[in-house]
Motif scaffolding. Sequence first.
Motif: not given
Length: 473
Positions: A59-62, A89-95, A102-107, A119-125
């Motif tokens: 996660p730190l490197l990401l 990041f969506s597959h990381s339990q701590a992140c 990231i999505y907000i930065r994209m905006q 799909p992966f954004l919603l998975k994290s939510l």
Amino acid sequence: MAPVPLPHLNNTTTRILSLLNTSTSLPHLRQIQAQLILHNLLNDTTIAHHVIINASHSPLLLNDIAHILFSTQLRRPHVFTCNSLIRAFSHSQACHHIPLSIYIRMQKTNVLPNNYTFPFLLKSLSDSRELKHAQCVHTHVVKLGHLGDIYVRNSLLDVYASCGHVGSCRKVFDEMPYRDVVSWTVLIMGYRNCGRYEDALVVFERMQYAGVVPNRVTMVNALAACANSGALEMGVWIHDFVRREGLELDVRLGTSLIDMYGKCGRIEEGLAVFRSMKERNSFTWNAVIQGLALAKSGKEAVWWFNRMEQEGFRADEVTLVAVLCACSHSGIVDVGRQIFDALVDGKYGFSPSVKHYACMVDILTRAGCLEEAFKCVKVMPHEPTKTIWGSLLAGGRAHGNLDLSEFAAWKLIELEPENAAYHVMLSNMYAEMGRWDDVEKVRGMMKDRGLKKDLGCSSVELEPNESVYQFVA
């Protein structure tokens, strides 16, 4: 995520990709990352994608890579690169919170998301239970015209189901022009998770009429609904379906069947399923012991508990609760004491929880060991729960210790002053003792608090339509 067309790979790109794929340590990856920044090579989507994949275990490197991609050096990273970051990041339990950042930065950087972003954004939510943010993302999905993508819709279903907002989940489902097995399964799971088991089974039946074949996850959720609603016939139908289709009983499906049979009072069928399974885990053993506890087969439950330990499976907190409940229901006091004392002494590697103390108190009160039970309550390191006081109340009444019952009843009223049942029990006790002034006092409390006695009800499942009917007294 659909792959983007790869650009022509020059010698430099090929060498970098080779280094990335052979890197084995975090310091090595950081050295490669430094060179990529130095030579401004993270603009290459292929290189950036492989960097993200190789850094996904850290996660730190990401985080470093995400910061670089949105730095002044790279004002507008490619959407494919952003999607790769969100997915990692969506597959990381701590992140779970970072994909949304990231999505907000994209905006902010005018990077237009596509249907692979959501799909992966919603998975994290979904994993972080962020309902309000999910609703905002849902609005973006509609505005950007990605609602027609079934993967996006299924992800919306999942986030609403996970957040317990089953009404929104059902609304999204009803508006879908096409539904696959995942769509139906998520809706069933949503109803199951919020305790609406009958609704879950209605959806499961509708799924059959729609001609959609259930998968293993569907059946696991449907079986859980059967177990908690007592819908035995539907559970048997699912079991027959598994046999007709020749499906192997993996751990999850087999355990769900055992749990269903145990909770529906057919533990022998559950044991037959257990014996037919090639692979088992501690959850499977727990389902067997819990089923035997419900069937009041205490000696058999203890026998299976001992066999579980002999076969090398480690008992967990659920196992101990199940076997202690079995001892309680069958009046096996000495064995219950031995198991509880071993738990207190640290044999199982964890300290007894309030549930274990509740089981032990129940064992003792049912056996008439009221002083020992009350001593256990006084020395326990947890605050007594209503279950514990309820056991003392019932034990005191059953064995003629009305002073203990009165004390426990008042404790229950302190814990739940709006529960009419406790007031009624206390009033009835005073009536049995001839303390009519106290009866009037308790009835007055109920009147002042606007409490009424709850109506009793029972349910029964009737053939041929296998409907569950409820009767109210």
